[in-house]
Design a protein around this motif. Structure first.
Motif, short mmCIF file in Angstrom:
data_model
loop_
_atom_site.label_atom_id
_atom_site.label_comp_id
_atom_site.label_asym_id
_atom_site.label_seq_id
_atom_site.Cartn_x
_atom_site.Cartn_y
_atom_site.Cartn_z
N ILE A 1 -7.55 -0.90 -0.14
CA ILE A 1 -6.17 -0.44 -0.20
C ILE A 1 -5.98 0.56 -1.34
O ILE A 1 -6.26 0.24 -2.51
CB ILE A 1 -5.21 -1.63 -0.37
CG1 ILE A 1 -5.33 -2.56 0.85
CG2 ILE A 1 -3.78 -1.16 -0.56
CD1 ILE A 1 -4.56 -3.84 0.73
N CYS B 1 -5.08 2.46 3.80
CA CYS B 1 -5.46 1.07 4.06
C CYS B 1 -6.58 1.10 5.09
O CYS B 1 -6.35 1.37 6.27
CB CYS B 1 -4.26 0.28 4.59
SG CYS B 1 -4.63 -1.47 4.85
N SER C 1 0.83 -1.20 0.00
CA SER C 1 0.00 0.00 0.00
C SER C 1 0.87 1.25 0.00
O SER C 1 1.98 1.26 0.52
CB SER C 1 -0.93 0.00 1.23
OG SER C 1 -0.17 0.00 2.43
#
Length: 207
Positions: free
Chosen positions: A153, A83, A79
């Protein structure tokens, strides 16, 4: 493809509704006072062993040898900006560690979990680890369950299914874990997470 996604979403919602609290309990083979040591976990390497992989969709079944934990941990590690996690049961050390590391990299990590689940000993420890790292956490204050198993994400990838983020779900239960990159699906998941996060009547911050 839209028809397939609709059928898949219906199946996911059905499986999610059928999962039980008992099956989600994690079992550690160490004394409770040593639980924290489990968060120094091994570093997973990428391995795509999905049961189904079509454009924008990957499906994993743990009892078929397709452990979702390393898949999710790697997604979190990759990521860049955000997130968002809405998860009923969160105790898997590798996933907790991945969230902490993402936060330390500057990723905006937010977690919503179920109020009653957050009170059990193992999940309470996981919650405390996240809080101590500076990750904001909210729980439901409404009388129902916060029963989602969803991570979004970077606004580009969403995961869902019946899979709780526990070792029992990875090793013992019949579960489904789905990774979806369809933009419309991801946007719907992100919108719902944002709605829950800003709903101060039904969700409250954990202190």
């Amino acid at each position: 493809m839209k028809k397939f996604l609709s059928l898949l979403l219906i199946l996911i919602l059905f499986l999610t509704a059928c999962s039980t609290t008992i099956s989600d309990q994690i079992r550690y083979d160490v004394p409770s006072h040593k639980v924290q040591h489990n968060y120094q976990s091994r570093d997973y390497k990428s391995k795509d062993n999905a049961a189904v992989s079509v454009k924008g969709i990957q499906v994993y079944f743990p009892r078929a040898g397709q452990d979702p934990a390393p898949v999710l941990a790697n997604l979190i590690k990759q990521s860049h900006s955000s997130c968002d996690v809405a998860i009923y049961s969160l105790t898997n050390p590798d996933i907790v560690k991945a969230l902490v590391e993402a936060h330390k990299r500057g990723v905006n990590v937010r977690v919503i979990t179920d109020r009653k689940e957050a009170e059990n000993k193992v999940q309470k420890h996981a919650v405390n680890v996240l809080l101590m790292a500076g990750i904001p956490i909210k729980v439901n204050t409404h009388p129902g369950l916060m029963h989602l198993k969803m991570t979004v994400i970077d606004g580009k990838t969403a995961t869902t299914g019946s899979y709780n983020y526990t070792r029992a779900a990875s090793k013992e239960n019949d579960e489904m874990f789905v990774v979806i990159t369809d933009p419309n699906f991801v946007e719907a998941c992100q919108t719902e997470f944002d709605r829950m996060w800003t709903d101060n009547e039904n969700f409250a911050a954990v202190r």
